[in-house]
Design a protein around this motif. Structure first.
Motif, mmCIF file in Angstrom:
data_model
loop_
_atom_site.group_PDB
_atom_site.id
_atom_site.type_symbol
_atom_site.label_atom_id
_atom_site.label_comp_id
_atom_site.label_asym_id
_atom_site.label_seq_id
_atom_site.Cartn_x
_atom_site.Cartn_y
_atom_site.Cartn_z
ATOM 1 N N SER A 56 12.591 -21.977 64.381
ATOM 2 C CA SER A 56 13.818 -21.338 64.373
ATOM 3 C C SER A 56 14.223 -20.003 65.102
ATOM 4 O O SER A 56 15.279 -19.864 65.693
ATOM 5 C CB SER A 56 14.231 -21.127 63.014
ATOM 6 N N ALA A 95 21.150 -25.273 66.359
ATOM 7 C CA ALA A 95 20.616 -25.911 65.340
ATOM 8 C C ALA A 95 20.357 -27.336 65.867
ATOM 9 O O ALA A 95 19.398 -28.121 65.336
ATOM 10 C CB ALA A 95 21.288 -25.722 64.210
ATOM 11 N N PRO A 128 14.823 -30.523 59.304
ATOM 12 C CA PRO A 128 15.820 -30.073 58.835
ATOM 13 C C PRO A 128 15.846 -28.586 58.168
ATOM 14 O O PRO A 128 16.982 -27.952 58.249
ATOM 15 C CB PRO A 128 16.012 -31.348 57.449
ATOM 16 N N MET A 132 18.624 -25.910 59.345
ATOM 17 C CA MET A 132 19.488 -25.218 58.486
ATOM 18 C C MET A 132 19.208 -23.636 58.223
ATOM 19 O O MET A 132 20.001 -22.755 58.180
ATOM 20 C CB MET A 132 19.078 -25.688 56.842
ATOM 21 N N THR A 133 17.979 -23.319 58.852
ATOM 22 C CA THR A 133 17.701 -21.706 58.886
ATOM 23 C C THR A 133 18.375 -21.166 60.114
ATOM 24 O O THR A 133 18.815 -20.162 60.063
ATOM 25 C CB THR A 133 16.307 -21.772 59.232
ATOM 26 N N LEU A 135 21.520 -22.256 61.449
ATOM 27 C CA LEU A 135 22.783 -22.013 61.071
ATOM 28 C C LEU A 135 22.961 -20.784 59.886
ATOM 29 O O LEU A 135 23.807 -20.126 59.832
ATOM 30 C CB LEU A 135 23.222 -23.459 59.985
ATOM 31 N N ALA A 136 21.929 -20.773 59.051
ATOM 32 C CA ALA A 136 22.167 -19.757 58.175
ATOM 33 C C ALA A 136 22.006 -18.244 58.850
ATOM 34 O O ALA A 136 22.855 -17.282 58.436
ATOM 35 C CB ALA A 136 21.160 -19.948 56.914
ATOM 36 N N SER A 187 15.708 -24.081 52.099
ATOM 37 C CA SER A 187 16.449 -23.782 53.450
ATOM 38 C C SER A 187 17.872 -24.138 52.932
ATOM 39 O O SER A 187 18.777 -23.588 53.381
ATOM 40 C CB SER A 187 16.107 -24.672 54.407
ATOM 41 N N LEU A 188 18.171 -25.352 52.263
ATOM 42 C CA LEU A 188 19.516 -25.955 52.106
ATOM 43 C C LEU A 188 20.285 -25.012 51.029
ATOM 44 O O LEU A 188 21.467 -24.526 51.200
ATOM 45 C CB LEU A 188 19.495 -27.311 51.175
ATOM 46 N N LEU A 191 21.260 -21.650 52.778
ATOM 47 C CA LEU A 191 22.404 -21.790 53.591
ATOM 48 C C LEU A 191 23.663 -22.071 52.882
ATOM 49 O O LEU A 191 24.537 -21.246 53.073
ATOM 50 C CB LEU A 191 22.260 -23.389 54.540
ATOM 51 N N CYS A 192 23.652 -22.646 51.784
ATOM 52 C CA CYS A 192 24.590 -22.627 50.924
ATOM 53 C C CYS A 192 25.176 -21.285 50.343
ATOM 54 O O CYS A 192 26.475 -21.059 50.344
ATOM 55 C CB CYS A 192 24.389 -23.642 49.883
#
Length: 480
Positions: A56, A95, A128, A132-133, A135-136, A187-188, A191-192
């Motif tokens: 990442s 990403a 994945p 997500m990392t 994007l976060a 990670s999900l 991100l949320c």
């Protein structure tokens, strides 16, 4: 000036408190994992996390770092909206590229990290998480750049609470087989949690504005050096863990990870305020001079006053804390922690100085500093381990930290006309001597004498901080 000290102290306290809660919940999670998986399982988990961090950092193209400065520099709402759109576009591109690259390179990564080709599926399952990392990271820099520090703190709290509640049941049910799925779930959720607040700060809608995207390609050029610098850090961590794994197996990696996480997580709980508050604040000054030096020196002073007493207390309490937070199988990490915590005190000063190059957009200078620092760190830890085992790793970190601090002070002094303040220098000397004394007591004294001497030195450190802070505030108030 008095308000400046209070501002810094406020955000060290806010993010220190948030990160303290994060630390506490993270330690609870680590305790459960340590009991369920043992040193070998903890070692395997740390290798997977290090791989995600490496991929990442490299695949993120430096957007998470350069993006904070890019957004913070914008003055009007329109400029800020454009900047946020650009950061989100670059983060999405980075990403997606990293997701594909991780899948393509899964076999060589398995050979390099785990020493065999049997972990290809593990690497594919981590792809994945890398996506997500990144994007976060883009959404986090939006919150930092726009100054929504309260929402940033809340997202951190919700993230760590959710990760604890979601991943521990997986380890209880599936044991070591839950490592890759738990990383994906964590990670999900992270991100949320971040997106919930970043969307409130700056609603989505900029992903399709590719004209703006092309206009600000300078973000990527600036981030390129940060990618290389992050690669130095991630590679150093990954190479050393791989060295330990090949030399003495995953059990030693688990012991090292226990001590390393305790040092880095504790220090990071306080140093996080640098990235969230100090870095944007320094960016807004954006020119060397008296004001710039003042911002840097006040940050160093307050960081030393707040952080060092806590670090010394953890050295003294390590014989109780490590078995409590992990298990009795991890007691070897105590010797590593005693020197690693002293090294973390040096890191607080060095980090504040490294942000000088970042805030001024001098990416080559930052790259040089990071390259030298991580090269010396890796060499020092390997030599330390070969000479003195796991305790030698902590000693290597301390030696490396001292050399890095000397180099950075000389470099930023010559390059950016930085001049250390006398009060910051004196506080550093006093606290560092106390820290070395605590480490020596930990090494040489046992029984009641250990607790009396160690506790006495910690009280002395607190008194130094309290008196120094009161003197500084009173002096600045009188000067005003």
């Amino acid at each position: 000036m008095q308000e400046s000290y209070r501002h810094i102290l406020k955000y060290i306290g806010v993010f220190g408190g948030v990160q303290g809660l994060t630390l506490l919940l993270g330690l609870v999670r680590n305790k459960v994992i340590a009991v369920l998986l043992g040193p070998a399982g903890v070692g395997l988990l740390s290798l997977c996390n290090s791989l995600v961090r490496l991929l990442s950092d490299v695949g993120g193209m430096g957007v998470a770092v350069s993006g904070t400065r890019f957004v913070a520099e914008r003055q009007t709402k329109r400029e800020q909206g454009e900047a946020v759109a650009v950061i989100r576009q670059w983060a999405l591109l980075a990403a997606l590229s990293s997701l594909v690259l991780t899948c393509v390179l899964s076999y060589p990564l398995s050979l390099w990290v785990f020493g065999d080709g049997w972990h290809v599926l593990s690497v594919l399952l981590l792809a994945p998480a890398v996506f997500m990392t990144i994007l976060a990271g883009g959404e986090l820099c939006v919150l930092k750049g726009l100054g929504y520090l309260r929402w940033l703190a809340l997202s951190s709290v919700y993230s760590v609470v959710g990760v604890l509640l979601l991943t521990v049941p997986l380890y209880v049910v599936f044991g070591i087989e839950a490592i890759e799925p738990s990383i994906m779930v964590a990670s999900l959720w992270n991100l949320c949690a971040v997106v919930f607040y970043s969307h409130k700060a700056a609603p989505w809608g900029g992903y399709g504005q590719w004209r703006i995207f092309r206009k600000y390609t300078s973000v990527l050029r600036l981030g390129g050096a940060f990618v290389v610098a992050a690669l130095f850090g991630s590679l150093t961590d990954m190479l050393f863990r791989s060295f330990l794994n090949v030399t003495d197996g995953p059990g030693v990696v688990g012991i090292y990870n226990a001590g390393y996480m305790l040092c880095m997580t504790l220090a990071g709980a306080f140093y996080s305020s640098m990235e969230t508050d100090y870095y944007p604040r320094l960016t807004r000054v954006n020119r060397v001079g008296v004001e710039f030096n003042g911002v840097v020196n006040r940050q160093i002073t307050l960081t030393l006053l707040v952080v060092t007493p806590v670090l010394w207390a953890f050295i003294v309490g390590a014989p109780l804390l490590i078995p409590l937070l992990y298990s009795g199988k991890f007691v070897e990490a105590i010797s590593f922690v005693r020197w690693g915590m002293v090294a973390m005190s040096l890191r607080g000063v060095t980090l504040a100085l490294e942000y000088i190059a970042l805030s001024l957009g001098k990416s080559k200078s930052y790259l040089l500093i990071e390259g030298v620092s991580y090269s010396v760190l890796l060499l020092s830890m390997i030599i330390g381990y070969e000479l003195y085992g796991i305790e030698g790793v902590g000693m290597g970190m301390l030696v490396s930290g001292g050399l890095e601090l000397l180099f950075v002070v000389l470099y930023v002094g010559k390059k950016f006309q930085y001049i250390p303040a006398m009060d910051a220098s004196l506080i550093f000397v006093f606290q560092f001597i106390i820290g070395l004394s605590v480490a020596c007591v930990s090494l040489l004294v046992g029984g009641k004498g250990y607790w009396l001497l160690g506790g006495g030195l910690c009280v002395m450190s607190v008194l130094v901080s309290v008196v120094a802070f009161a003197t500084l505030v009173s002096h600045k108030k009188d000067s005003a």
